[in-house]
Motif scaffolding. Sequence first.
Motif, PDB file in Angstrom:
ATOM      1  N   VAL A  18       0.836  -1.206   0.000  1.00  0.00           N
ATOM      2  CA  VAL A  18       0.000   0.000   0.000  1.00  0.00           C
ATOM      3  C   VAL A  18       0.869   1.254   0.000  1.00  0.00           C
ATOM      4  CG1 VAL A  18      -1.640   1.349   1.381  1.00  0.00           C
ATOM      5  CG2 VAL A  18      -2.014  -1.107   1.042  1.00  0.00           C
ATOM      6  N   ILE A  19       1.873   1.299   0.857  1.00  0.00           N
ATOM      7  CA  ILE A  19       2.744   2.476   0.942  1.00  0.00           C
ATOM      8  C   ILE A  19       3.460   2.711  -0.387  1.00  0.00           C
ATOM      9  CG2 ILE A  19       4.834   3.407   2.029  1.00  0.00           C
ATOM     10  CD1 ILE A  19       3.884   1.920   4.619  1.00  0.00           C
ATOM     11  N   MET A  20       4.034   1.658  -0.947  1.00  0.00           N
ATOM     12  CA  MET A  20       4.781   1.815  -2.196  1.00  0.00           C
ATOM     13  C   MET A  20       3.851   2.099  -3.374  1.00  0.00           C
ATOM     14  SD  MET A  20       7.678  -1.086  -1.638  1.00  0.00           S
ATOM     15  CE  MET A  20       8.628  -0.662  -3.083  1.00  0.00           C
ATOM     16  N   SER A  21       2.636   1.577  -3.350  1.00  0.00           N
ATOM     17  CA  SER A  21       1.674   1.869  -4.413  1.00  0.00           C
ATOM     18  C   SER A  21       1.256   3.332  -4.381  1.00  0.00           C
ATOM     19  CB  SER A  21       0.447   0.966  -4.291  1.00  0.00           C
ATOM     20  OG  SER A  21       0.804  -0.371  -4.534  1.00  0.00           O
ATOM     21  N   ILE A  22       1.109   3.885  -3.193  1.00  0.00           N
ATOM     22  CA  ILE A  22       0.795   5.316  -3.074  1.00  0.00           C
ATOM     23  C   ILE A  22       1.938   6.144  -3.647  1.00  0.00           C
ATOM     24  CG2 ILE A  22       0.474   7.210  -1.420  1.00  0.00           C
ATOM     25  CD1 ILE A  22      -1.084   5.133   0.333  1.00  0.00           C
TER      26      ILE A  22
END
Length: 123
Positions: A18-22
């Motif tokens: 989730v963090i890297m996708s953001i």
Amino acid sequence: MKIQLFLKGMLRGGIPFVIMSIIAYILYLQNSITDAKGTFYAALIAFIVGFATVIYDINQWSLTKKTVIHFLLMLLTIYPILLFSGWFPLQNITDALVIFGYFLVTGAILWSVLLFLAKKFNW
């Protein structure tokens, strides 16, 4: 037990995903398409590797069985991502074999280091 392992895997892989996708989306909005794509591929790898770590929480399995299953899972998921990510030249079978070599060496190093740490700190 199975649901607990699944949820643990989702947490271990899902949080970095989730963090890297953001971050990838923000890069995309800034027209850094190549960086966004690379970051998203890294997010997928982080998700898969994080999720797969639950294999090592199955106490009934031997280390050999855990290692073989983990390797096969990585081979079926991470290796194709490496092939199609654009991070490496891929013009012929030789290039695919070179990427496979990187995959094997990197995996062996990471597995060895993490095994050492797990034994050292009694994880």
